[in-house]
Structure formats: structure tokens, C-alpha cells
Design an enzyme around this catalytic site. Structure first.
Site, mmCIF file in Angstrom:
data_model
loop_
_atom_site.group_PDB
_atom_site.id
_atom_site.type_symbol
_atom_site.label_atom_id
_atom_site.label_comp_id
_atom_site.label_asym_id
_atom_site.label_seq_id
_atom_site.Cartn_x
_atom_site.Cartn_y
_atom_site.Cartn_z
ATOM 1 N N GLY A 6 22.476 -103.162 26.369
ATOM 2 C CA GLY A 6 23.867 -102.283 26.126
ATOM 3 C C GLY A 6 24.150 -101.533 27.813
ATOM 4 N N LYS A 22 19.331 -97.591 11.679
ATOM 5 C CA LYS A 22 17.461 -97.340 11.737
ATOM 6 C C LYS A 22 17.495 -96.561 10.570
ATOM 7 C CE LYS A 22 17.220 -97.398 16.950
ATOM 8 N NZ LYS A 22 18.411 -97.473 16.965
ATOM 9 N N LYS A 58 14.275 -99.616 31.802
ATOM 10 C CA LYS A 58 13.460 -100.093 33.272
ATOM 11 C C LYS A 58 12.224 -100.926 31.619
ATOM 12 C CE LYS A 58 14.317 -96.943 36.709
ATOM 13 N NZ LYS A 58 16.493 -97.678 35.557
ATOM 14 N N SER A 87 11.249 -97.646 22.053
ATOM 15 C CA SER A 87 11.319 -98.287 23.630
ATOM 16 C C SER A 87 11.225 -96.716 24.657
ATOM 17 C CB SER A 87 12.155 -99.165 23.673
ATOM 18 O OG SER A 87 13.819 -98.549 23.607
ATOM 19 N N GLU A 123 9.862 -109.440 31.405
ATOM 20 C CA GLU A 123 8.310 -110.081 30.932
ATOM 21 C C GLU A 123 8.685 -110.260 29.235
ATOM 22 O OE1 GLU A 123 4.654 -108.718 32.027
ATOM 23 O OE2 GLU A 123 3.734 -110.148 31.355
#
Ligand code: C5P
Length: 209
Positions: free
Chosen positions: A187, A59, A172, A114, A176
Site C-alpha cells: 500500500g 476483513k 517493514k 502483519s 524474502e
């Protein structure tokens, strides 16, 4: 076919090798991050790359020169691609892409994290990041499976850039996401399960549907 990428965030090099060998037949690439590289040393990337191509998820988020050094270290140590933060702006993105090109490597830019905090700042600018990443020559984007409505917008803006989605499993995220992504990054859902090979095999089957 959609890709399955293992995020190998364990902190022991031998354990990482053991898991990588167990899941190798079900995954396309292995993503390493600071927990593993800072614990096991940068040489772990070369060892893993003998099993599957390695994505260096450092990152990268610094000024262009420092970012170029980080990217160079990743590629010199057998990374097939690197992940850079998109919020750093065009100059750093361009510089990391320039280094990647020297090595025939790829660059993925993070649009928004995320995790819930990704929404606090990054969601507001992630479509702009897509535009800048595309202009800079990034090969692909990292986008969240945890916010499908954002992922859909990012997909629209991304055109034919590759999109990889973390977040499925422990965070979580929704499966989709595979509708809009070219691959998923998993992971803990794999390496922290009792049977990593079986979890990877199940995910692979879902990706084929
Ligand atoms: O264990 P888990 O499946 O949550 O791992 C997700 C991996 O993807 C971690 O290595 C994390 O750093 C990374 N990642 C993420 N969200 C992003 C970019 C990368 O979770 N937007």
C-alpha cells in the site's frame, strides 16, 4: 509469476482512480479497504474493477448471516474476491465461501495480521485457521511478510492454497516473503511515494527475479 497487489487505502475516489491508472501496467490486482470504500462509496469498486480485478478487504468477521450480506454486497459491486477473518470459525467461513461461489468469486482468510499485535492472539491459532479455511473452501490466505518464520509455517500447512502477503514497505516486512507467497500486497510503499508508478515498477522487477 508472483503477483503484485496494490492496497489502495487512500480516502478520495478521484485520487484512487488516478493512482490506479498510473500503476495499472505494473500491478495484477487492486485491494480496497474501509478507508476508501467508506469515503468514496461502494461504487468505487466497480470503477476500479474496470482497470484491474478488485479484492474487497472488508476483513469480514461477523456471524454467518451478516457476513454473507457483506460478501454479497462486495460481489454485487464487482469484487473479484473478498477477505474474511479466519478467527471467525468454520460456519462464517463456509457461508462466505458459499456466497463467493454464487458469483464465481474467491475468498481469502486472514491467518494473522502483519502488525505487531497480530502476534498477541492470532499467531497462536493461525495454523488452525489455515486448516479451517482449507476445509471451508477458501481459495487462499493472507499471511504476514513481517514474520517470516510464521509465514514459513503457514506455507507448509497451506499446501496449494494461494498465499498473499501484506507488510512490505511501510510495515517493514521482508521481501524474502516472496519465497513462500504467491503475491505481495503493498500500500503506502506505492501510493504514498512521490512516484507510485516507479515504485510499482521496481517491485515488479524484484518479483521477476
Ligand atoms: O500500507 P501497507 O503496505 O502497510 O498496506 C497493507 C494493507 O494490507 C492494508 O490495507 C492492511 O489493511 C492490509 N493487511 C495487512 N495485514 C494483514 C491483512 C491485511 O496489513 N494481515
Amino acid at each position: 509469476m508472483k503477483q503484485l497487489i496494490l492496497a489502495l487505502d487512500v480516502m478520495d475516489g478521484e485520487k484512487a482512480m488516478e493512482i490506479a491508472k498510473k500503476v495499472a501496467e505494473h500491478v495484477d490486482r487492486i485491494k480496497v479497504n474501509y478507508p476508501l470504500v467508506l469515503s468514496a462509496g461502494v461504487g468505487i469498486m466497480k470503477r476500479l474493477s474496470e482497470i484491474k480485478p478488485v479484492i474487497a478487504d472488508f476483513k469480514i468477521a461477523d456471524v454467518p448471516y451478516t457476513s454473507s450480506l457483506i460478501a454479497r454486497i462486495a460481489f454485487e459491486n464487482s469484487a473479484e474476491s473478498v477477505i474474511v477473518h479466519g478467527f471467525v470459525g468454520s460456519d462464517t467461513l463456509r457461508e462466505v465461501c458459499r456466497v463467493a461461489e454464487e458469483f464465481g468469486g474467491k475468498v481469502y482468510a486472514v491467518t494473522e495480521l502483519s502488525s505487531p499485535g497480530g502476534e498477541e492472539f492470532m499467531s497462536a491459532v493461525s495454523l488452525k485457521i489455515v486448516e479451517k479455511a482449507k476445509e471451508a473452501g477458501c481459495h487462499g490466505l493472507i499471511a504476514p511478510s513481517t514474520r517470516i518464520e510464521r509465514l514459513r509455517e503457514i506455507r507448509k500447512a497451506a499446501g496449494d492454497m494461494e498465499i498473499l502477503c501484506p507488510g512490505i514497505g511501510a510495515q517493514k516486512g521482508s521481501i524474502e516473503a516472496v519465497k513462500y507467497a504467491d503475491g505481495i500486497i503493498v500500500g503506502r510503499g506505492i501510493y504514498a511515494s512521490g512516484n507510485p508508478a516507479e515504485e510499482a515498477r521496481k517491485l515488479r522487477r524484484v518479483l521477476k527475479i
